[in-house]
Motif scaffolding. Structure first.
Motif, short mmCIF file in Angstrom:
data_model
loop_
_atom_site.label_atom_id
_atom_site.label_comp_id
_atom_site.label_asym_id
_atom_site.label_seq_id
_atom_site.Cartn_x
_atom_site.Cartn_y
_atom_site.Cartn_z
N ASN A 94 0.63 -1.62 -0.25
CA ASN A 94 0.06 -0.46 -0.03
C ASN A 94 0.67 1.02 0.16
OD1 ASN A 94 -3.22 -1.44 0.12
ND2 ASN A 94 -2.14 -1.69 2.12
N THR A 95 1.88 1.31 1.15
CA THR A 95 2.69 2.41 0.64
C THR A 95 4.72 1.88 1.04
OG1 THR A 95 3.30 2.53 3.44
CG2 THR A 95 1.32 4.31 2.31
N ALA A 96 5.25 3.04 0.33
CA ALA A 96 6.53 2.42 0.21
C ALA A 96 7.84 3.91 0.92
CB ALA A 96 7.39 2.05 -0.80
N THR A 97 8.64 3.97 0.94
CA THR A 97 9.66 5.05 1.27
C THR A 97 10.60 4.64 -0.58
OG1 THR A 97 10.96 3.84 2.19
CG2 THR A 97 9.06 4.59 3.90
N LEU A 98 11.39 5.90 -0.13
CA LEU A 98 11.92 6.04 -1.10
C LEU A 98 13.29 4.65 -1.18
CD1 LEU A 98 13.76 7.46 -3.54
CD2 LEU A 98 14.67 9.17 -1.91
N GLY A 99 13.49 4.23 -0.29
CA GLY A 99 14.22 3.18 1.08
C GLY A 99 13.95 1.90 0.36
N GLU A 100 12.56 1.67 0.19
CA GLU A 100 12.19 0.42 0.46
C GLU A 100 12.63 0.30 -1.49
OE1 GLU A 100 8.94 0.05 4.25
OE2 GLU A 100 8.38 1.01 2.11
N LEU B 156 0.25 7.51 -12.22
CA LEU B 156 0.21 6.56 -11.36
C LEU B 156 0.09 6.86 -9.78
CD1 LEU B 156 2.63 4.62 -14.00
CD2 LEU B 156 0.63 4.61 -13.82
N ILE B 157 1.46 6.99 -9.47
CA ILE B 157 1.33 7.36 -7.86
C ILE B 157 1.88 8.62 -7.36
CG2 ILE B 157 3.24 5.25 -7.47
CD1 ILE B 157 5.07 8.08 -7.99
N ARG B 158 1.45 8.88 -6.16
CA ARG B 158 1.22 9.90 -5.20
C ARG B 158 2.09 9.87 -3.91
NH1 ARG B 158 -3.80 10.57 -5.14
NH2 ARG B 158 -3.84 8.95 -3.90
N LYS B 159 2.76 11.23 -3.90
CA LYS B 159 3.93 11.15 -3.06
C LYS B 159 3.40 11.98 -2.37
CE LYS B 159 8.14 11.38 -6.45
NZ LYS B 159 9.13 12.72 -6.86
N ASN B 160 3.32 11.15 -0.54
CA ASN B 160 2.89 11.80 0.52
C ASN B 160 3.88 12.19 1.47
OD1 ASN B 160 0.32 11.32 -0.32
ND2 ASN B 160 1.07 9.17 0.11
N ARG B 161 3.92 13.41 1.78
CA ARG B 161 5.18 14.35 2.63
C ARG B 161 4.77 13.70 4.06
NH1 ARG B 161 9.84 16.79 2.16
NH2 ARG B 161 9.12 16.86 0.01
N ASN C 247 9.34 16.83 7.81
CA ASN C 247 10.20 17.56 6.53
C ASN C 247 11.48 16.77 6.24
OD1 ASN C 247 9.25 19.54 8.32
ND2 ASN C 247 11.32 19.99 9.90
N ARG C 248 11.05 15.57 5.94
CA ARG C 248 12.37 14.85 5.12
C ARG C 248 11.17 13.34 4.51
NH1 ARG C 248 17.36 15.12 4.65
NH2 ARG C 248 18.04 13.00 4.38
N GLN C 249 10.63 13.19 5.46
CA GLN C 249 9.70 11.57 5.20
C GLN C 249 8.50 11.25 4.28
OE1 GLN C 249 10.76 8.99 6.60
NE2 GLN C 249 9.61 6.69 4.74
N TYR D 53 28.17 0.22 -1.45
CA TYR D 53 26.80 0.30 -2.27
C TYR D 53 26.24 -0.72 -1.08
CZ TYR D 53 24.23 -0.85 -6.70
OH TYR D 53 23.79 -0.47 -7.89
N LYS D 54 25.93 -0.23 -0.43
CA LYS D 54 25.34 -0.78 0.43
C LYS D 54 23.66 -0.54 0.54
CE LYS D 54 27.84 -3.15 3.93
NZ LYS D 54 28.04 -4.06 4.57
N PRO D 55 22.69 -0.96 0.40
CA PRO D 55 21.19 -0.64 0.79
C PRO D 55 20.93 0.33 2.06
CG PRO D 55 21.40 -3.03 1.07
CD PRO D 55 22.64 -3.00 1.00
N PRO D 56 20.37 1.17 2.18
CA PRO D 56 19.53 2.07 0.86
C PRO D 56 20.02 2.06 -0.23
CG PRO D 56 18.96 3.40 2.57
CD PRO D 56 19.95 1.72 3.02
#
Length: 155
Positions: free
Chosen positions: A54-60, A84-89, A92-94, A150-153
């Protein structure tokens, strides 16, 4: 094109096969998904993830696609422009990403699976599972070998 062997090394041939398969499968999926939904295979992967979570972060999403966050930001910008998608703030940062209602109503998650099954139909379930096991083992080793670079994220 079966059993193309260019090197005197099974390992080098394996890596070439993985690279070639990745490119061919990406082109195959892009062709079919763009025709049906006007999305790329990477965009579809994001939508698949969102359909489950249902939701995801940039890192995921960065981890999902093993891509750097700036590349994912560009991908998400295109997806947002397409509606296609919506960004929800949040704060301040997430930022969390969700599917738009139009996408939820019109996108068919099973389409990608249908295309994949048409390619993997000759494989048994055991062969699919063993292939995944081997590929995951290679991915883990490659990531470990890259170390801190090169480590996640994937930032």
């Amino acid at each position: 094109m079966n059993n193309l062997s260019l090197f005197n090394s099974t390992e080098l041939d394996l890596v070439l096969d993985i690279i070639r398969l990745s490119r061919v499968m990406t082109k195959y999926m892009d062709k079919n998904l763009s025709r049906e939904f006007n999305v790329t295979s990477e965009q579809d992967a994001v939508l698949q993830y969102l359909s489950i979570r249902n939701t995801a972060t940039l890192g995921e999403i960065s981890n999902l696609l093993a891509r750097e966050q700036n590349t994912i930001s560009a991908l998400l910008k295109v997806m947002e422009e397409k509606g296609l998608i919506r960004k929800n703030r949040i704060g301040n940062r997430q930022i969390t990403i969700t599917m738009t209602e139009i996408t939820q109503n019109n996108w068919r998650a099973e389409a990608a699976l249908d295309y994949i099954k048409s390619v993997t139909a000759e494989l048994t379930t055991d062969e699919c599972e063993e292939t995944r096991r081997v590929l995951n083992k290679l991915m883990e080793k490659a990531l470990a070998s890259l170390g801190e670079f090169y480590k996640p994220p994937f930032a």
